[in-house]
Structure formats: C-alpha cells, structure tokens
Design a protein around this motif. Structure first.
Motif, short mmCIF file in Angstrom:
data_model
loop_
_atom_site.label_atom_id
_atom_site.label_comp_id
_atom_site.label_asym_id
_atom_site.label_seq_id
_atom_site.Cartn_x
_atom_site.Cartn_y
_atom_site.Cartn_z
N ALA A 1 39.89 40.51 40.10
CA ALA A 1 38.70 40.08 39.65
C ALA A 1 37.62 40.72 40.49
O ALA A 1 36.44 40.57 40.19
CB ALA A 1 38.79 38.58 39.64
N GLU A 2 37.79 41.06 41.80
CA GLU A 2 36.79 41.53 42.74
C GLU A 2 36.28 42.81 42.44
O GLU A 2 34.88 43.04 42.76
CB GLU A 2 37.49 41.49 44.38
CG GLU A 2 37.92 40.26 44.53
CD GLU A 2 39.38 39.61 44.29
OE1 GLU A 2 39.99 40.58 43.52
OE2 GLU A 2 39.60 38.54 44.74
N LEU A 3 36.78 43.74 41.93
CA LEU A 3 36.54 45.01 41.84
C LEU A 3 35.90 45.78 40.49
O LEU A 3 35.34 46.74 40.46
CB LEU A 3 37.28 46.08 42.50
CG LEU A 3 37.54 45.86 44.15
CD1 LEU A 3 38.50 46.89 44.65
CD2 LEU A 3 36.27 46.16 44.80
N PRO A 4 36.21 45.05 39.39
CA PRO A 4 35.98 45.63 38.05
C PRO A 4 34.39 46.13 37.83
O PRO A 4 34.14 47.30 37.38
CB PRO A 4 36.31 44.55 36.92
CG PRO A 4 37.38 43.71 37.90
CD PRO A 4 37.16 43.88 39.20
N ASP A 5 33.54 45.41 38.42
CA ASP A 5 32.17 45.85 38.11
C ASP A 5 31.73 46.98 38.93
O ASP A 5 31.17 48.06 38.59
CB ASP A 5 31.24 44.62 38.69
CG ASP A 5 31.13 43.63 37.17
OD1 ASP A 5 31.54 43.99 36.46
OD2 ASP A 5 30.29 42.61 37.55
N ILE A 6 32.35 46.96 40.16
CA ILE A 6 31.86 48.17 41.25
C ILE A 6 32.54 49.30 40.54
O ILE A 6 31.89 50.56 40.61
CB ILE A 6 32.43 47.64 42.66
CG1 ILE A 6 31.76 46.62 43.06
CG2 ILE A 6 32.13 49.03 43.34
CD1 ILE A 6 30.46 46.64 43.10
N VAL A 7 33.76 49.33 40.28
CA VAL A 7 34.43 50.69 39.62
C VAL A 7 34.00 51.11 38.69
O VAL A 7 33.65 52.35 38.33
CB VAL A 7 36.12 50.09 39.62
CG1 VAL A 7 36.82 51.25 39.08
CG2 VAL A 7 36.82 49.76 40.98
N SER A 8 33.82 50.10 37.41
CA SER A 8 33.52 50.53 36.20
C SER A 8 32.09 51.13 36.03
O SER A 8 32.03 52.16 35.52
CB SER A 8 33.55 49.32 35.26
OG SER A 8 33.03 48.05 35.59
#
Length: 555
Positions: free
Chosen positions: A247-254
C-alpha cells in the motif's frame, strides 16, 4: 462524569437517531449549495448545530461537546491548516520573484494544449503529491499551479478536486490502508490488493473525465491518444504496485509512470488542433527561450518540496521526526531529540477517557496532537526556506510574503477549524457510527451500500484515513455476518471514501484558499457534487459485482 454513546438515543430507535444525525450534513449542503453561504459561515453554523444536537438529542455533556470541538479545531490547524499556509506560501514565493513565468513557459514547451496541461498537473503531478504528503497539499499546490498557468480559478480548483480521486486511497505513503490492519487484523497487503482491483477501473477514466469537463466530449476525442497513455499507464501501474509492492508505493509509482509516459509521448505526438483559452495570447510564451539553468532554478522550489515531503512520508524517518526513533545512527538520534522536543500530546480536558465507546464499552482517549516537526506542512516550510536562497529572496520579502499569505487565507482556516470540529463532535456523540449501523442493516444489499459508508466518513472527516478508522471494524463485522468477504468490505470503504474527498468541506476550503475563491466554496461544491455521486455509484456497482458474479477478483 462519563458519557456512554447511545446509538438509539432518539425515541429508542436506530432509524430516528440516524435521521437526527444527518441534520448537520443536510444543513451544510443546504447552506453551501442553496443558500450559498460563505464557507466559514456555513462551517461555523454547522458546528453550532452539531453541538446543539449532540447535547440535546444524544445527551452529550456540554463541556464534553465543546472539548471535542476544540480538539477538532486544533487538528484543523495542525496538520491541515499548516499544509495550506505553507503550500500557498511556497507558490506565492515563485510568483513574487517572477519565476512562475519561467515555470509556465517550461510547461508550454511540453505542450501548449490546455487539455493536456490539466492532465499532467492535476492528475499525474497531483497523484505524486498525494502519495508523498496527502492531507490537502496536492489540491492546494496543483490548483495554484494551474491558476498560474492561466486556468480560471473555479475550473482549476474543480479539476484538481476531481483528479485527486484516483490516488487518495494510497495517499501519504499508504496510511489509509495500513491503518486498517491494526484495527481489523487483516494484513494491509490483502486490503491493498483488493483496492488495487477496484480503483484502477475508475482511475483509467479520470483523465478523460477531466478533459470532457473542460471542453466537452468532441474536443476530448482530439486528445484521446494522450488521455489513453495517461490513464492506462496510471491504472496498470496502480494495479501492479498495489498487488505486488503493498500500500505504500502505488501513488508514487503510478504517478511517475503516467507523468513520464505522457511526457515522452508528447515528444513524438501533439494534437492537430491546439486548444487554448480565449484569454491566451496568440504568441505563446514558448518564444521566450529560457536556458536550462533558468528553468531548473524556477522549478527548484517544487523539486525541493518533492524531496522533503517524500522524506517526511517514509515511515522509518517519520519515527525520527516524532521522536520515537530507537536506532543507533548518531545523526538520526540528534534529529530524534529535536523531533521529541516538538512533539507532545496533552490530554483534552473534559474529554480524555470521558467518552465510553457504545460498541466496545471502552474509554476513548482524547489528546491534542502537536506533531510540529513531523507535520507535512513543516516539510513544505523547510522547502520554502531553502527556496529563499535558491530564488535569492531577501528575508524581508520572504517574511512579508508569509504574513500576506496568512492574511489571504485566514477565512479558509476558520472554515477548516469549524468543519473538523464538527467531525469530532459527530464522532464523540456517536452520530457517525449510528449512520453506519443503519447502512449495515441493508442485508444482502450491503455490498452495494458498503462504499457509501466510506463516502459519508470522508465527507464528514475530510480524510480517507479517518473514515477507515471510523468504519473499518463495522465493515468487517457486518461483512462476516452476511457472508461477504471482509477484505472486499474494507476495500469498499476506502474506494468509496475517495469519491467523497472532492466535496468534503475541508477539501473545498483548501481548494478555495489555493486559488483565491475564498467565500465561494458553494460554487466548488456545485461543480464537484455530481461527479462525486457518479463515481460513488460506480464504486457501489463494482463492489456489488465483485461480491456476486466477479468473486474471482477477490484475493
């Protein structure tokens, strides 16, 4: 004297109690959408009505209700108000020094088409900021950027509110999802997987929705290739990262995948008809040839901002900032001591351990949260301090701009304090849980109504995290009782919640402050309300189908 929450306080009936609990919500909608009150007046009167209902109908002691309102007001200043002040201040610095003209030119050099500019900034860059910071910073910063580029304030704020739908569930390094693990015992990764099998189905359409809102369906088709590149790359990256990274990285990655993919694509493709506003000059600023150094310097405040809020969002570093670090690194130990000195949690008089949870029978702790160094607003302020040297601004001009910024947004700050105060009063009285219990009685239709709980929670509290804290256990217990997978119910609460973010009184106040629409929050509500309801309906349908015919999508 203690107070025990009673979810059938009115006429010994859950239905009547829930109906009374909706009065402040309905009043706020009426005050803004129909009466067209200024935001701070709507917020203040809503708070007064909520306190009156809490005392009269729910039998909350006056001192307890007032103490709860004060706790909310403090939270409205730290961290929410602090983010708005520093975000708008950083933007004002770039404007005052003339560097925003360079930023504007650099964006135009990528594309002069206003439709694609909105996608790049409101959708992609906004998602990155949501993933790193959350709590209103993405809307404040991106809306201000669009206004600086020449977008009308109402349009800029509205577009950024709607664009912020896609990333909210994974905002602030995944806090809305990770917080549910401690409450329910269900692993955050499982919830993340389920949310990642809902939101991408909506996120893929958000760029198209933004452009249709701007220019209509026909003109949106003119930039369909760019829309598809942005939406599909974001959705695919969001699905993969949420299902395999957590849950930690989806926004950063996408957001980065979407931003980079669209930027590269625009080097080889531009729309045949460049869409400009009627107020745009015929000769675009791209003829002002700035050097790479000038462009880098102009963007440096936002580059520094990105670095700081990214660091502030790392859980391990967050412990250092809050003074809870226990490692052996000498430098981090020093920072930890500073963080400890600026972190304190005084008990709220007449509220701490006074309220008894009506569901569990346990006392509810109540403290004022002063996490001064760990607040995201402090990260933005530090970026503004460094920007003072990068932009070569005198301390006098820097300080004057800061004071002007506070004066500029004083009424939105009052609005936020009032609406967060209302949220805390509603939680203390048990109003929110009462509404949740009513929806939980929908039986076999609960999978359809499950996202509505999240929508209500975010509308009232302004936070997907707070909504999940409020309703996670209720979602889990209700799902178990009707044979619904609890993971799906928790994901529905989160996904439904993101659709309520754009019309939350807190978020409206943030957006209004960022673009100079102070007192015109009603116009923003009118702009965003129908899209909020349409997206909520979409999540409800998706959740219902996943609970019946698409059960293979549940991890």
């Amino acid at each position: 004297m203690t107070f025990t929450q009673n979810f059938t306080a009115v006429g010994n009936s859950l239905g009547w109690t829930a109906l009374v609990a909706t009065i402040p919500i309905l009043y706020f909608f009426w005050a803004l959408a129909i009466k067209k009150m200024k935001g701070y007046m709507a917020g203040l009167t809503t708070l007064m009505i909520a306190v009156a209902i809490a005392v009269i109908a729910f039998k909350v002691p006056v001192t307890t209700a007032m103490a709860s309102a004060s706790q909310g007001a403090v939270y409205g200043i730290i961290p929410i108000g602090w983010i708005i002040i520093t975000s708008v201040f950083l933007y004002n610095l770039t404007v005052k020094t003339g560097h925003f003209n360079v930023i504007r030119s650099s964006v135009l050099s990528i594309t002069a088409d206003r439709r694609i500019q909105a996608i790049l900034i409101a959708f992609s860059f906004g998602a990155f900021l949501e993933g790193a910071a959350g709590f209103g910073a993405p809307v404040a910063i991106t809306a201000a950027l669009l206004v600086g580029l020449g977008f009308k304030p109402l349009q800029a704020a509205g577009l950024c509110l709607i664009a912020n739908t896609a990333p909210v569930a994974f905002g602030a390094i995944g806090v809305p999802i990770t917080v549910m693990e401690g409450i329910t015992g269900i692993p955050a990764l499982e919830i993340s997987k389920m949310v990642g099998r809902q939101l991408p189905l909506i996120a893929v359409f958000i760029p198209f929705v933004l452009v249709v809102i701007m220019v209509g369906f026909k003109r949106a088709l003119e930039v369909l290739p760019a829309i598809l590149i942005s939406g599909i790359s974001f959705a695919v990256a969001q699905y993969l990262s949420s299902n395999y990274l957590g849950a930690e990285l989806p926004d950063i990655v996408s957001s980065l995948v979407s931003l980079i993919a669209l930027t590269i694509f625009l080097r080889f493709w531009q729309p045949k008809k460049i869409y400009r506003f009627e107020t745009d000059r015929q000769v675009e600023d791209t003829k002002n040839h700035y050097s790479g150094g000038q462009i880098l310097r102009a963007w440096s405040p936002f580059i520094v901002l990105t670095l700081f809020i990214s660091a502030w969002g790392i859980p391990s570093f967050k412990k250092v900032l809050l003074g809870t670090y226990e490692g052996g690194n000498a430098f981090l130990t020093i920072v930890n001591k500073v963080g400890s000195a600026f972190t304190f949690y005084p008990e709220v008089p007449f509220l701490h351990n006074v309220v008894i949870d009506g569901s569990t029978g346990k006392e509810i702790a109540a403290v004022y949260k002063f996490e001064l160094l760990g607040a995201a607003g402090t990260a933005i302020l530090l970026a503004a301090i460094i920007s003072k040297f990068l932009l070569k601004v005198s301390w006098g001009k820097w300080g004057k701009t800061f004071v002007e910024t506070i004066n500029e947004i004083k009424f939105p700050l009052l609005t936020i304090c009032c609406v967060v105060g209302y949220a805390y009063v509603a939680n203390t009285a048990g109003m929110m849980t009462t509404l949740g219990l009513v929806l939980a009685k929908t039986g076999d239709l609960f999978p359809f109504f499950s996202p509505v709980l999240g929508w209500i929670g975010v509308f009232v509290t302004g936070s997907d995290t707070s909504s999940n804290v409020l309703f996670a256990k209720l979602q889990q217990v209700t799902a178990d009782s009707i044979g619904m997978d609890p993971v799906l119910a928790l994901a529905a609460n989160t996904s439904g919640g993101v659709t309520g973010k754009m019309i939350s009184p807190q978020t409206l106040a943030v957006a209004a402050a960022a673009v100079g629409l102070i007192g015109r929050e009603s116009e923003l509500l009118k702009f965003a309300l129908k899209y909020s309801l349409i997206l909520l309906l979409s999540v409800c349908i998706i959740t219902f189908l996943q609970s019946t015919v698409l059960t293979w999508m549940i991890p």
